[in-house]
Design a protein around this motif. Sequence first.
Motif, short mmCIF file in Angstrom:
data_model
loop_
_atom_site.label_atom_id
_atom_site.label_comp_id
_atom_site.label_asym_id
_atom_site.label_seq_id
_atom_site.Cartn_x
_atom_site.Cartn_y
_atom_site.Cartn_z
N VAL A 176 1.06 11.16 3.38
CA VAL A 176 -0.38 10.32 2.97
C VAL A 176 0.24 8.85 2.58
O VAL A 176 -0.46 8.05 3.21
CB VAL A 176 -0.47 11.04 1.90
CG1 VAL A 176 -1.93 10.20 1.04
CG2 VAL A 176 -1.07 12.45 2.10
N PRO A 177 1.27 8.49 2.00
CA PRO A 177 1.62 7.14 1.76
C PRO A 177 1.81 6.15 3.32
O PRO A 177 1.18 5.35 3.31
CB PRO A 177 2.93 7.10 0.98
CG PRO A 177 2.93 8.44 0.25
CD PRO A 177 2.28 9.32 1.28
N GLU A 198 -5.57 18.62 -8.97
CA GLU A 198 -6.28 17.28 -9.05
C GLU A 198 -5.29 16.40 -8.18
O GLU A 198 -5.76 15.53 -7.46
CB GLU A 198 -6.50 16.92 -10.40
CG GLU A 198 -7.27 15.68 -10.42
CD GLU A 198 -7.56 15.18 -11.68
OE1 GLU A 198 -7.78 13.98 -12.06
OE2 GLU A 198 -7.50 16.08 -12.69
N ALA A 199 -4.24 16.49 -8.29
CA ALA A 199 -3.03 15.51 -7.48
C ALA A 199 -3.25 15.74 -6.02
O ALA A 199 -3.13 14.77 -5.05
CB ALA A 199 -1.65 15.84 -8.17
N GLY A 200 -3.39 17.06 -5.58
CA GLY A 200 -3.34 16.98 -4.37
C GLY A 200 -4.72 16.91 -3.75
O GLY A 200 -4.92 16.33 -2.49
N SER A 201 -6.13 17.16 -4.55
CA SER A 201 -7.38 16.36 -4.08
C SER A 201 -7.24 14.81 -4.09
O SER A 201 -7.76 14.46 -3.13
CB SER A 201 -8.37 17.09 -5.31
OG SER A 201 -8.47 18.34 -5.15
N ALA A 202 -6.59 14.49 -4.76
CA ALA A 202 -6.54 12.94 -4.87
C ALA A 202 -5.90 12.29 -3.52
O ALA A 202 -6.34 11.45 -2.82
CB ALA A 202 -5.76 12.14 -5.94
N SER A 203 -4.92 13.20 -3.02
CA SER A 203 -4.20 12.82 -1.80
C SER A 203 -5.15 13.13 -0.68
O SER A 203 -5.20 12.23 0.24
CB SER A 203 -2.73 13.47 -1.58
OG SER A 203 -1.94 13.13 -2.76
N ILE A 215 0.83 -1.23 -0.06
CA ILE A 215 -0.15 0.02 0.12
C ILE A 215 0.74 1.17 0.06
O ILE A 215 0.55 2.28 -0.56
CB ILE A 215 -0.98 -0.17 1.39
CG1 ILE A 215 -1.97 -1.29 1.29
CG2 ILE A 215 -1.79 1.43 1.32
CD1 ILE A 215 -3.10 -1.01 0.29
N PHE A 216 2.07 1.24 0.80
CA PHE A 216 2.81 2.55 0.69
C PHE A 216 3.43 2.71 -0.54
O PHE A 216 3.54 3.91 -0.89
CB PHE A 216 4.00 2.08 1.79
CG PHE A 216 4.85 3.31 1.82
CD1 PHE A 216 4.58 4.24 2.97
CD2 PHE A 216 6.10 3.44 1.33
CE1 PHE A 216 5.48 5.48 3.22
CE2 PHE A 216 6.79 4.31 1.31
CZ PHE A 216 6.60 5.51 2.33
N ILE A 217 3.76 1.68 -1.19
CA ILE A 217 4.46 1.80 -2.55
C ILE A 217 3.44 2.25 -3.55
O ILE A 217 3.68 3.33 -4.36
CB ILE A 217 5.23 0.66 -2.93
CG1 ILE A 217 6.36 0.09 -2.24
CG2 ILE A 217 5.62 0.68 -4.64
CD1 ILE A 217 6.70 -1.06 -2.57
N GLN A 218 2.23 1.67 -3.77
CA GLN A 218 1.03 2.13 -4.42
C GLN A 218 0.77 3.71 -4.23
O GLN A 218 0.50 4.59 -5.00
CB GLN A 218 -0.03 1.52 -4.28
CG GLN A 218 0.10 -0.03 -4.77
CD GLN A 218 -1.15 -0.80 -4.54
OE1 GLN A 218 -2.27 -0.51 -4.70
NE2 GLN A 218 -1.16 -2.14 -4.26
N ALA A 219 0.49 4.14 -2.74
CA ALA A 219 0.44 5.55 -2.52
C ALA A 219 1.34 6.36 -3.03
O ALA A 219 1.22 7.46 -3.18
CB ALA A 219 -0.16 5.36 -1.02
N SER A 220 2.58 5.98 -2.77
CA SER A 220 3.94 6.78 -3.12
C SER A 220 3.75 7.19 -4.37
O SER A 220 4.35 8.36 -4.66
CB SER A 220 5.05 6.23 -2.62
OG SER A 220 5.01 6.03 -1.14
N THR A 221 3.26 6.14 -5.47
CA THR A 221 3.34 6.56 -6.65
C THR A 221 2.23 7.12 -7.25
O THR A 221 2.25 7.96 -8.29
CB THR A 221 3.82 5.29 -7.42
OG1 THR A 221 2.93 4.27 -7.23
CG2 THR A 221 5.12 4.82 -7.00
N LYS A 222 0.93 6.74 -6.69
CA LYS A 222 -0.29 7.43 -7.11
C LYS A 222 -0.79 8.63 -6.53
O LYS A 222 -1.66 9.45 -7.16
CB LYS A 222 -1.26 6.12 -7.06
CG LYS A 222 -1.04 5.04 -8.31
CD LYS A 222 -1.84 3.90 -7.98
CE LYS A 222 -1.62 2.85 -8.97
NZ LYS A 222 -2.65 1.72 -8.85
#
Length: 379
Positions: A238-239, A36-41, A19-26
């Motif tokens: 966040v990640p 938009e990237a900030g809103s996703a986080s 999960i950490f790796i996925q969240a770090s990249t997405k």
Amino acid sequence: MKYFDYAATCPLDRDAADIFIQASTKYFGNSQSLHEAGSASANLLESCRQEFSRLLGVDKAGIYFTSGGSEANYLGIMALLSAKRKNGNHIITGAAEHSSVYNLMKKLEREGWEITFLPMDRNGKIEFTRFIEAVRPETVLVSIQHGNPEVGTIQPIINIANYCRSKDILIHTDCVQTFGKIPVAPLAGWVDSLSTSGHKFYGPKGTGVAYVNPKLASKPYIEGTVHEKGFRPGTVNVPGVAAMTAAAQKAHSLMETEAQRIKKLRTAFIDSLSDVRESIEIFGAEGDELLPGIVGMAIKGLEGQYVLLECNRKGFAISTGTACHTGMLSPAKTMSAMGINGKQAKEFFRISFGRETSQEDVVDLGKMLAAIIAQVPAI
């Protein structure tokens, strides 16, 4: 190396690592950014906040993500002091609190606050009658650790919190050792703030949660801070929060079965020491008043540090107390709080079990400790 120091830290759960790796990249955007990237986080962060509010059974408006248990303790206590319900400058805490709380109390004492440090009985428990005797009209805050990290004793936080309510006293509790191991939700609604730390339940280091009752009129510790609604400065990890949330979910799903397994490990370990039982002492409470995964003990006549080094030499990792205390010449704070001092206090060492601990491991450790005792005359 067979690891017996889970009370200090746990390995990162593999699912949480993914999960950490996925969240770090997405979800790499700053959660405060308007794009938009900030809103996703920010959306991911709020989902994690909602999940912790569910696990704790509290209002998600009071959930704040921190860099760990120490920061959660510090900021939680300072938030309560900014929102105290009455005039006064007296605080009650335990004599064996984690260093993050103990050092803060010493700082507050230098600044003019009056601090009462409550001792423990020989089982590592703060006596409720002694607590009541310590309360004064000017008492505004109580901070008592839920589960002791050195002997495993669980404090009667709900009883203490109920009494605090009747006296308009705010209460903070450090749940770093208990969250993910025993149900914390039953007490969360009784306290005004609490703390947890991700790496104690197989989440990543550098992550934690502070809960502060949102109905209190608490003020930001650092004015002008925007992250976490002003609770703390710095870009939110966040990640790390996402991975910690996944680890918390798994810890809660495994809680009951893992607790039963750990109890069996404790019994097997103590049984393996039956031939040398007169040469050892095991500290802490029993039954439901104890975290079974923590065994605080001593071999009579041997310093705990010697036992630690011998265990390490033979492939077993144990400790002589909390990691934040390691390296100090003074004995574990819990020993002093229980009235155990001098040479006897320095005999203390701690063994703690976790998910990767097997019954074979605990029996082997017991045999190895018995061998250490056999090599030393007149124990």
